[in-house]
Design a protein around this motif. Sequence first.
Motif, PDB file in Angstrom:
ATOM      1  N   ALA A   1      -7.352 -10.796   2.958  1.00  0.00           N
ATOM      2  CA  ALA A   1      -7.247 -11.308   1.577  1.00  0.00           C
ATOM      3  C   ALA A   1      -6.311 -12.516   1.513  1.00  0.00           C
ATOM      4  N   ARG A   2      -5.250 -12.490   2.321  1.00  0.00           N
ATOM      5  CA  ARG A   2      -4.315 -13.635   2.326  1.00  0.00           C
ATOM      6  C   ARG A   2      -4.973 -14.876   2.906  1.00  0.00           C
TER       7      ARG A   2
ATOM      8  N   MET B   1      -1.395  -5.345  -4.970  1.00  0.00           N
ATOM      9  CA  MET B   1      -1.576  -4.490  -3.785  1.00  0.00           C
ATOM     10  C   MET B   1      -2.614  -5.049  -2.813  1.00  0.00           C
ATOM     11  N   VAL B   2      -3.523  -5.888  -3.317  1.00  0.00           N
ATOM     12  CA  VAL B   2      -4.589  -6.426  -2.456  1.00  0.00           C
ATOM     13  C   VAL B   2      -3.994  -7.181  -1.263  1.00  0.00           C
ATOM     14  N   THR B   3      -2.874  -7.876  -1.471  1.00  0.00           N
ATOM     15  CA  THR B   3      -2.288  -8.659  -0.376  1.00  0.00           C
ATOM     16  C   THR B   3      -0.970  -8.053   0.129  1.00  0.00           C
ATOM     17  N   GLU B   4      -0.627  -6.857  -0.303  1.00  0.00           N
ATOM     18  CA  GLU B   4       0.656  -6.244   0.066  1.00  0.00           C
ATOM     19  C   GLU B   4       0.536  -5.478   1.379  1.00  0.00           C
ATOM     20  N   GLN B   5       1.538  -5.611   2.242  1.00  0.00           N
ATOM     21  CA  GLN B   5       1.511  -4.898   3.525  1.00  0.00           C
ATOM     22  C   GLN B   5       1.777  -3.409   3.346  1.00  0.00           C
TER      23      GLN B   5
ATOM     24  N   HIS C   1      -5.479  -0.712   5.385  1.00  0.00           N
ATOM     25  CA  HIS C   1      -4.997  -1.436   4.193  1.00  0.00           C
ATOM     26  C   HIS C   1      -4.376  -2.777   4.605  1.00  0.00           C
ATOM     27  N   PHE C   2      -3.560  -2.757   5.661  1.00  0.00           N
ATOM     28  CA  PHE C   2      -2.882  -3.989   6.086  1.00  0.00           C
ATOM     29  C   PHE C   2      -3.898  -5.017   6.587  1.00  0.00           C
TER      30      PHE C   2
ATOM     31  N   SER D   1      -6.976  -5.392   5.650  1.00  0.00           N
ATOM     32  CA  SER D   1      -7.665  -6.045   4.522  1.00  0.00           C
ATOM     33  C   SER D   1      -6.710  -6.932   3.741  1.00  0.00           C
ATOM     34  N   ALA D   2      -5.408  -6.599   3.730  1.00  0.00           N
ATOM     35  CA  ALA D   2      -4.433  -7.480   3.061  1.00  0.00           C
ATOM     36  C   ALA D   2      -4.323  -8.822   3.798  1.00  0.00           C
TER      37      ALA D   2
END
Length: 442
Positions: free
Chosen positions: A314-315, A30-34, A307-308, A310-311
């Motif tokens: 993270a990417r 979930m850390v990198t999920e849109q 959330h997006f 921070s994703a």
Amino acid sequence: MKPVSFYLVTDTHYLDSKLEPGGEAFENNMVTEQYFVKESGAIISATFDKIIQDKETDIVIIPGDLVKNGEKESHNGFIDELYRLKTNGKKVYVITAGHDYNDNAYVLKGDGRVPVEGTDYNDLCEMYRDFGYGDAIAFDEPTHSYVAEITQGVRMLAIHCDSKDQPKGTMDDRLMEWAKEQLDKAKADGCSVFATCHYPVIPPVPAFELVGDAKIKDWRKVASFLADNSVELVLTGHMHIQSINEYYSESGNRLIDVCTAALVGSPAKYRKVTVDENSALKIESLGVPDFGWDLNGLTPQEYFDNHFASAIVARVRGALGGGKGIVKHLKAFGRKRFDKMTVKGFKRILCLKRDKEFDKKKFSDFVGEVGVSIFSGDSPYVEGTAGYNLIAGILGRFSFVIKKVEPKLLKNGEKNGLRNILLNTIGNNKGFSDNNAEFRLK
Ligand SMILES: [Fe+2]
Ligand SMILES: [Fe+2]
């Protein structure tokens, strides 16, 4: 075009809570999920509740990626939700796509993948018989494409370009021939036709022209075929982005591609589309309503966008890991700077002086915000703004990299150089909105 009104919801990526995703593997993913997975059921239910409240519009179109990744249990739960729309008077038309069939489905649980029952591609039409396939007046067996008359005198050409035995995102000559027959028949019957297709037909932003999977293959050929056969409107998804684009064929015919973002991810939108008796097309974007989760005082839009962003960060951070020798050291240096530096600090390294507006912001936050704004449509970073100038300045400093990769990336005779393609992706003044727009159809 004859009058019609419908809701457009795309890329619902539903994961049934009975599958109980969770644990370290799920949280890491979930850390990198849109988009949101655990929240997907609540988001879909709340949105369908809103659609049910509208007694004037009784058609709902969902062009693919209905479930997370082909889990049978997710399809069962999603179909229950579609029946709720149906029993409340809505006609639902879906097409399935690559995320809807999977022979090796799994759910992330504990510290890894736990196999679950998947979905056979060949079962999908029967499973969704009450949601488009059963109403088809023409059906293309090899691809599961179909035509349905969704209201009197208006037909929908549902192009399935993500079928099992073909390369992803393809509308080949055989399928085009089948579609031509259907379009000729519609004309002979005095019907208007619009199309839907999971893949964008026109690249949603200029940089997606350089990404193989971001639009249908041979997109100019497909767009011209539709436009030259009286299809003025195509509804698409897949890239999880809000965008509206026009394309003119060599014969001067126009196609409008309305690409809609994933319902369960940033920017949290679905659409209502109306064509009136004067052929005026109106596209409205609506925000995901409150879906009953505790969002720490944030609106759904803020919760999704945060959330997006921070994703995205993270990417980028992930891309600055790994490597060997000097590359590894350079990446590690870049990663450390990326995490800590302000925009002002980054500008200092590049000897950029102008446009102090973003100076106090963390550079990584700026990157996240720019990424979110690209996928939200109507990005504010257009020519003449401080944000545009800052990005143009940064790209200028990296012109040696751009020159090096340009010949490899621009293989299809794109008219603009890579720098302009990137700048037009970050902010592009097309003259109409990506979210709320009006056009006059023929
Ligand atoms: Fe998707
Ligand atoms: Fe997709």
